[in-house]
Design an enzyme around this catalytic site. Structure first.
Site, PDB file in Angstrom:
ATOM      1  CG  MET A  46      23.277  11.383   2.450  1.00 32.86           C
ATOM      2  SD  MET A  46      24.487  12.423   1.586  1.00 32.86           S
ATOM      3  CE  MET A  46      23.562  12.894   0.135  1.00 32.86           C
ATOM      4  CE  LYS A  60     -18.318  -5.727   3.491  1.00 31.64           C
ATOM      5  NZ  LYS A  60     -17.964  -7.137   3.804  1.00 31.64           N
ATOM      6  CD  GLU A  72      -1.646  -2.356   1.804  1.00 28.70           C
ATOM      7  OE1 GLU A  72      -2.529  -3.223   1.959  1.00 28.70           O
ATOM      8  OE2 GLU A  72      -0.453  -2.522   2.136  1.00 28.70           O
ATOM      9  CG  PHE A 112     -10.092  -8.952  11.645  1.00 29.32           C
ATOM     10  CD1 PHE A 112      -8.873  -9.451  12.098  1.00 29.32           C
ATOM     11  CD2 PHE A 112     -10.359  -8.972  10.283  1.00 29.32           C
ATOM     12  CE1 PHE A 112      -7.946  -9.975  11.210  1.00 29.32           C
ATOM     13  CE2 PHE A 112      -9.438  -9.493   9.393  1.00 29.32           C
ATOM     14  CZ  PHE A 112      -8.227  -9.992   9.849  1.00 29.32           C
ATOM     15  CD  GLN A 113      -7.519  -6.818   7.933  1.00 27.98           C
ATOM     16  OE1 GLN A 113      -8.418  -6.550   7.144  1.00 27.98           O
ATOM     17  NE2 GLN A 113      -6.393  -7.407   7.569  1.00 27.98           N
TER      18      GLN A 113
END
Length: 565
Positions: A475, A166, A54, A116-117
Site C-alpha cells: 500500500m 505482586k 505480548e 526493576f521492570q
C-alpha cells in the site's frame, strides 16, 4: 467452584473471578511478578495460550472477542510485558472491541521507585482504554474485575486494563464475588428516544433516494437481522464500513459494498446523491467521508449510535438517536412504511453494471492476480472466517469476498495495525474451532508477528496463512507510485525471507504457489490437511487497489488505477 466466603490468596481469587465471568481462554506471557497467578492457572480449567510476544496476546484476545462477541482476555507481566500490549489495546479501543487486559506490576511498596521492570501502565493506557485500574487492596480485587468485564462489554464496547501488583496476588482475602455492578456516572443508554425514532420514520417515508450506511456497531449489538429487515422494508441500498463487513449479506441485491477511499464507485456515488443517509453504528471515519464538506451534502442524516460522543463529532447530523442499534432498529421497523425508491434502485443498478469491481487479467495467464486469490477463497470456502493484516490485501479481501454473516470478517480498522491479522486469526480459531480461519496477509505485515508460528504449531491451531507475496510494502508502494513518481523509498522487501522454509522450520505445512492453476489446489490442500499451514502466493508485484479516492478528496472524485497490459 469455591464457596463465596472461602479464604484464599489474591491469585486464587483472580482465577475464581474469571470463572464467574465465564472466561475459558487467556492469551498471555508469564513473568516474575505473575508467578502466583501462573501457578494457579496451572491447575485451573482455564486454557492459557502461550504466545511468543505480548502484542500477539492482545491481538489474539481481540480476535477471540470479534469471532464470538464475548470479552477477550490477555495477560502480561510488568514493564516491557505490559508496554508490549499497548498497540493491541489501542487497536481494540479504536475498533470498539470488548477486552480485559491484565498486567502484572511490581509490589505496591516499590511503585514509583523505578523498580526493576516497573512501568506506569495505567498512565500509559489511560487515553486508549474505556477505564483502567491499579489494584491497591486485595479486598477490592473481585469488585474491580467484575466492573472491568462490565465496562468492557456494555455500552460502546472497548478495552479495560487491570494492573495487579505482586503483593495483591499473594495477600489473603475472604473471597466473595459481587452479584451486580453499581458505577456512578456510567449508565449507557440502550433504549432510543421514541420521538426521535418517529421523526426518523417520517423522513424515511418522505425520501426518494435513501442509503443505509452501517458499521461495526451493527455487529456489536447483534443487529444484522434488524438491519436486513429495514433495508428490505424501505427498499434502501446498503453500504457497510470495513468493520461492518458481514453486518449485511454481501450477496444481497441491495448491498453496494464498502464506501470511501477504496470503496465501490456505486457506493460512493449513491452516498453523494442520497437525499437521506441512515447511519447505523458508524463514526464517520475519514477513510469513508473523504472531504467532510462534500460528504453526503444533499442528504439529511439520521445517526443511530450507542455513544453520544460520536453524534455530530465529524459530520453534522439532523436526527440523532442514541441507543443500542438492535433496539432502535426493531422499533424503527414498527413505525416505518415503504420508501418510494424503485427509480433510485434502478439508477444504482445501472452504476453497478457500468462500474463493477474488476481487474485486468495478466498478460501471462500463469501470473497470479491477488484479487483472483480472494475469489478462489470465496469459492472454496465461502463460510470461512477471514482475518486480515493491513494493506492492499486487506482492501482486496474487503472488496472481493462475499461476507454473508456477522463475525466472519476480522480486520484492524481504525488503527490500521500491521501484524494484527495472524495473532487475531489465532484468537478466532481458538474461539471457533468449527470454522476454517484464513489469515489474508501481506509479506510485510506477516513478518511483524511471524514468531506466532510457534504458537499455532505447539497448540495445534490449524490457522491457514495466505501470504500475498509481492515483494513490497504494497500500500505504501502504491502511494509512492501515484503521488511520488515511483520513487520506491524503503518499500521493496523482495526475497527477504523464504516463507515456506520458515513454516517448515516451525513444524507447519508450507506451500508455494507461483501459477494461477495452483491457487485452488493449494487452498483445498491446506483446508484438508487440518494442520497449521502457510501458503506463499507469489503475486504480481505492482498490482494496485482500485478504485481509489485520494486523501482529502470528495468520495466521488475517484481515480482508476488499472494497469494496461
Amino acid at each position: 467452584m469455591t464457596g463465596p466466603t472461602e479464604r484464599m490468596t489474591g491469585a486464587r481469587a483472580f482465577i475464581e473471578c474469571l470463572y464467574r465471568e465465564g472466561v475459558d481462554t487467556i492469551f498471555g506471557y508469564p513473568g516474575g511478578v505473575l508467578l502466583p497467578i501462573y501457578d494457579e492457572l496451572y491447575s485451573s480449567n482455564i486454557r492459557h495460550i502461550l504466545v511468543r510476544h505480548e502484542q500477539a496476546a492482545a491481538h489474539a484476545a481481540e480476535g477471540y472477542a470479534r469471532a464470538t462477541g464475548k470479552t477477550g482476555v490477555c495477560l502480561a507481566t510488568s514493564g516491557p510485558g505490559a508496554t508490549n500490549l499497548v498497540t493491541g489495546i489501542a487497536n481494540a479501543y479504536m475498533d470498539s472491541i470488548p477486552m480485559v487486559a491484565f498486567t502484572g506490576q511490581v509490589p505496591s511498596s516499590l511503585i514509583g521507585n523505578d523498580a526493576f521492570q516497573e512501568a506506569n501502565i495505567t498512565g500509559i493506557t489511560m487515553p486508549i482504554t474505556k477505564h483502567n485500574y491499579l489494584v491497591q487492596d486485595v479486598k477490592e480485587l473481585p469488585r474491580i474485575i467484575k466492573e472491568a468485564f462490565h465496562i468492557a462489554s456494555t455500552g460502546r464496547p472497548g478495552p479495560v486494563l487491570v494492573d495487579l501488583p505482586k503483593d495483591i496476588t499473594t495477600d489473603l482475602i475472604d473471597f466473595h464475588y459481587p452479584e451486580k455492578v453499581e458505577l456512578r456516572g456510567y449508565s449507557p443508554t440502550y433504549q432510543g428516544n421514541l420521538q426521535q425514532i418517529k421523526k426518523a420514520a417520517a423522513e424515511i417515508e418522505k425520501c426518494s433516494n435513501p442509503v443505509i450506511y452501517a458499521g461495526g456497531g451493527v455487529i456489536s449489538s447483534g443487529a444484522a437481522t434488524e438491519l436486513k429487515k429495514l433495508a428490505e422494508k424501505i427498499r434502501a441500498p446498503v453500504t457497510t464500513t470495513l468493520t461492518g463487513m458481514g453486518g449485511f449479506p454481501g450477496d444481497h441485491p441491495l448491498f453496494m459494498g464498502m464506501p470511501g477511499m477504496h470503496g465501490t464507485k456505486y457506493a460512493n456515488y449513491a452516498i453523494q446523491e442520497a437525499d437521506l443517509l441512515i447511519a447505523v453504528g458508524v463514526r464517520f471515519d475519514d477513510r469513508v467521508t473523504g472531504k467532510i464538506k462534500s460528504f453526503a451534502s444533499n442528504a439529511k442524516i439520521i445517526h443511530i449510535d450507542i455513544d453520544p460522543a460520536e453524534i455530530s463529532k465529524n459530520v453534522k447530523v439532523d436526527i440523532p438517536i442514541v441507543g443500542d442499534a438492535k433496539w432502535i432498529l426493531s422499533h424503527l421497523l414498527k413505525h416505518t412504511g415503504k420508501a418510494q425508491s424503485e427509480e433510485w434502485l434502478e439508477k444504482i443498478a445501472g452504476w453497478k453494471e457500468q462500474y463493477p469491481l474488476h481487474y485486468l487479467e495478466s498478460a501471462c495467464r500463469d501470473d497470479i492476480k491477488p484479487q483472483y486469490i480472494i475469489e478462489q477463497i470465496n469459492e472454496v470456502c465461502p463460510d470461512a472466517i477471514i482475518v486480515t493484516e493491513v494493506g492492499q490485501h486487506q482492501m482486496w479481501a474487503a472488496q472481493y469476498f462475499k461476507y454473508t454473516e456477522p463475525r466472519t470478517f476480522i480486520s484492524s480498522g481504525g488503527l490500521g495495525t500491521m501484524g494484527y491479522g495472524f495473532p487475531a486469526a489465532i484468537g478466532a480459531k481458538v474461539a471457533r474451532p468449527d470454522k476454517v480461519v484464513i489469515d489474508v496477509s501481506g509479506d510485510g505485515s506477516f513478518q511483524m508477528n511471524s514468531q506466532e508460528m510457534a504458537t499455532i504449531v505447539q497448540n495445534n491451531i490449524p490457522v491457514i496463512i495466505a501470504i500475498f507475496n509481492n515483494g513490497f510494502l504494497g500500500m505504501v508502494r502504491q502511494w509512492q507510485e501515484i503521488f511520488y513518481g515511483k520513487r520506491y523509498s524503503s518499500t521493496c522487501i523482495r526475497d527477504s525471507v523464504d516463507f515456506v522454509k520458515l513454516a517448515e522450520a516451525y513444524g507447519a505445512l508450507g506451500i508455494r504457489v507461483t501459477k494461477c492453476s495452483e491457487v485452488r489446489p493449494a487452498l483445498e490442500k491446506a483446508i484438508a490437511s487440518g494442520r497449521p499451514t502457510l501458503i506463499d502466493f507469489i503475486v504480481e508485484c505492482e498490482e494496485n487497489v482500485s478504485p481509489m479516492v485520494p486523501a482529502g478528496a470528495a468520495i466521488n472524485e475517484i481515480l482508476d488505477l488499472e494497469r494496461k497490459e
